[in-house]
Design a protein around this motif. Structure first.
Motif, mmCIF file in Angstrom:
data_model
loop_
_atom_site.group_PDB
_atom_site.id
_atom_site.type_symbol
_atom_site.label_atom_id
_atom_site.label_comp_id
_atom_site.label_asym_id
_atom_site.label_seq_id
_atom_site.Cartn_x
_atom_site.Cartn_y
_atom_site.Cartn_z
ATOM 1 N N GLN A 1 0.825 -1.195 0.000
ATOM 2 C CA GLN A 1 0.000 0.000 0.000
ATOM 3 C C GLN A 1 0.862 1.249 0.000
ATOM 4 O O GLN A 1 1.745 1.417 0.833
ATOM 5 C CB GLN A 1 -0.924 0.015 1.218
ATOM 6 C CG GLN A 1 -1.861 1.183 1.204
ATOM 7 C CD GLN A 1 -2.806 1.175 2.383
ATOM 8 O OE1 GLN A 1 -2.930 0.189 3.082
ATOM 9 N NE2 GLN A 1 -3.467 2.279 2.612
ATOM 10 N N LYS A 2 0.594 2.122 -0.955
ATOM 11 C CA LYS A 2 1.332 3.383 -1.057
ATOM 12 C C LYS A 2 1.008 4.264 0.146
ATOM 13 O O LYS A 2 -0.155 4.425 0.513
ATOM 14 C CB LYS A 2 0.930 4.098 -2.358
ATOM 15 C CG LYS A 2 1.647 5.397 -2.583
ATOM 16 C CD LYS A 2 1.225 6.015 -3.898
ATOM 17 C CE LYS A 2 1.917 7.340 -4.103
ATOM 18 N NZ LYS A 2 1.453 7.983 -5.327
ATOM 19 N N ALA A 3 2.039 4.800 0.772
ATOM 20 C CA ALA A 3 1.886 5.690 1.930
ATOM 21 C C ALA A 3 1.026 5.048 3.017
ATOM 22 O O ALA A 3 0.188 5.710 3.634
ATOM 23 C CB ALA A 3 1.325 7.038 1.500
ATOM 24 N N THR B 1 -2.071 6.430 6.215
ATOM 25 C CA THR B 1 -3.516 6.201 6.132
ATOM 26 C C THR B 1 -4.133 5.782 7.462
ATOM 27 O O THR B 1 -5.349 5.654 7.559
ATOM 28 C CB THR B 1 -3.830 5.111 5.096
ATOM 29 O OG1 THR B 1 -3.273 3.869 5.541
ATOM 30 C CG2 THR B 1 -3.281 5.463 3.729
ATOM 31 N N VAL B 2 -3.320 5.550 8.470
ATOM 32 C CA VAL B 2 -3.830 5.058 9.755
ATOM 33 C C VAL B 2 -4.558 6.190 10.482
ATOM 34 O O VAL B 2 -3.972 7.223 10.806
ATOM 35 C CB VAL B 2 -2.674 4.517 10.635
ATOM 36 C CG1 VAL B 2 -3.193 4.104 12.002
ATOM 37 C CG2 VAL B 2 -1.983 3.356 9.941
ATOM 38 N N ARG C 1 4.089 7.337 12.959
ATOM 39 C CA ARG C 1 5.391 7.933 12.648
ATOM 40 C C ARG C 1 6.206 7.067 11.696
ATOM 41 O O ARG C 1 6.362 5.868 11.922
ATOM 42 C CB ARG C 1 6.163 8.151 13.936
ATOM 43 C CG ARG C 1 5.583 9.272 14.751
ATOM 44 C CD ARG C 1 6.422 9.545 15.990
ATOM 45 N NE ARG C 1 6.052 10.795 16.595
ATOM 46 C CZ ARG C 1 5.007 10.948 17.404
ATOM 47 N NH1 ARG C 1 4.239 9.920 17.675
ATOM 48 N NH2 ARG C 1 4.730 12.121 17.919
ATOM 49 N N GLN C 2 6.717 7.684 10.656
ATOM 50 C CA GLN C 2 7.613 6.998 9.732
ATOM 51 C C GLN C 2 8.900 6.664 10.488
ATOM 52 O O GLN C 2 9.500 7.531 11.095
ATOM 53 C CB GLN C 2 7.934 7.882 8.535
ATOM 54 C CG GLN C 2 6.729 8.308 7.738
ATOM 55 C CD GLN C 2 6.057 7.150 7.024
ATOM 56 O OE1 GLN C 2 6.711 6.233 6.570
ATOM 57 N NE2 GLN C 2 4.737 7.206 6.941
ATOM 58 N N GLY C 3 9.279 5.395 10.474
ATOM 59 C CA GLY C 3 10.499 4.984 11.159
ATOM 60 C C GLY C 3 10.337 4.800 12.651
ATOM 61 O O GLY C 3 11.304 4.501 13.347
ATOM 62 N N GLY C 4 9.121 4.973 13.174
ATOM 63 C CA GLY C 4 8.886 4.783 14.606
ATOM 64 C C GLY C 4 9.036 3.318 14.988
ATOM 65 O O GLY C 4 8.687 2.422 14.215
ATOM 66 N N PHE D 1 4.161 -2.367 14.098
ATOM 67 C CA PHE D 1 3.192 -3.068 14.935
ATOM 68 C C PHE D 1 1.829 -2.376 14.878
ATOM 69 O O PHE D 1 0.792 -3.024 14.706
ATOM 70 C CB PHE D 1 3.694 -3.155 16.381
ATOM 71 C CG PHE D 1 2.646 -3.577 17.356
ATOM 72 C CD1 PHE D 1 2.233 -4.899 17.417
ATOM 73 C CD2 PHE D 1 2.057 -2.655 18.205
ATOM 74 C CE1 PHE D 1 1.252 -5.291 18.309
ATOM 75 C CE2 PHE D 1 1.078 -3.029 19.098
ATOM 76 C CZ PHE D 1 0.676 -4.355 19.149
ATOM 77 N N LEU D 2 1.815 -1.052 15.015
ATOM 78 C CA LEU D 2 0.555 -0.317 15.009
ATOM 79 C C LEU D 2 -0.155 -0.440 13.662
ATOM 80 O O LEU D 2 -1.382 -0.565 13.616
ATOM 81 C CB LEU D 2 0.806 1.154 15.358
ATOM 82 C CG LEU D 2 1.292 1.404 16.782
ATOM 83 C CD1 LEU D 2 1.673 2.874 16.963
ATOM 84 C CD2 LEU D 2 0.262 0.973 17.802
ATOM 85 N N TYR D 3 0.587 -0.438 12.575
ATOM 86 C CA TYR D 3 -0.031 -0.619 11.260
ATOM 87 C C TYR D 3 -0.649 -2.016 11.149
ATOM 88 O O TYR D 3 -1.753 -2.180 10.635
ATOM 89 C CB TYR D 3 0.974 -0.380 10.127
ATOM 90 C CG TYR D 3 0.337 -0.564 8.781
ATOM 91 C CD1 TYR D 3 -0.495 0.416 8.257
ATOM 92 C CD2 TYR D 3 0.513 -1.737 8.053
ATOM 93 C CE1 TYR D 3 -1.126 0.248 7.034
ATOM 94 C CE2 TYR D 3 -0.106 -1.908 6.828
ATOM 95 C CZ TYR D 3 -0.921 -0.916 6.320
ATOM 96 O OH TYR D 3 -1.548 -1.100 5.113
#
Length: 109
Positions: free
Chosen positions: A6-8, A12-13, A63-66, A71-73
């Motif tokens: 999925q792009k980006a 989207t979360v 966060r990108q790189g978090g 896990f959250l995604y």
């Protein structure tokens, strides 16, 4: 085989949906309060050539790189992963059934 990248995806979360899903998965107490505090009232700014924009309210995204972002995604798309697993599609490698291997936003079927 089908593959989803999925792009980006992390962008989207939706926070409210994520908090609801964490609660439904029995994440409560300090962890849930920490996630709410971490992702509430986030503002971003754009800076170009020394000029800074007004605050932009961020209503979705992990966060990108978090450290916890992957896990959250996966919590966020857990319903999709469960539906794919229950579909019966996938492959078997020796005694291991691989219905829908997933890592972050990369999901295979």
């Amino acid at each position: 085989m089908a593959s989803l990248d999925q792009k980006a995806a992390f962008d989207t979360v939706r926070f409210r949906a994520l908090v609801l899903k964490l609660g439904l998965l029995s994440f409560t107490g300090k962890f849930l309060r920490l996630m709410i505090a971490t992702y509430t009232n986030i503002k971003a700014y754009v800076q170009i050539s020394g000029l800074t924009s007004d605050a932009i309210v961020v209503s979705c995204s992990v966060r990108q790189g978090g450290v916890l972002s992957t896990f959250l995604y996966l919590v966020y798309v857990n319903d999709l992963l469960n539906d794919l697993e229950l579909s019966g599609y996938g492959c078997k490698v020796l005694s291991v059934v691989a219905g829908n291997p997933a890592f972050a936003d990369d999901i295979s079927l």
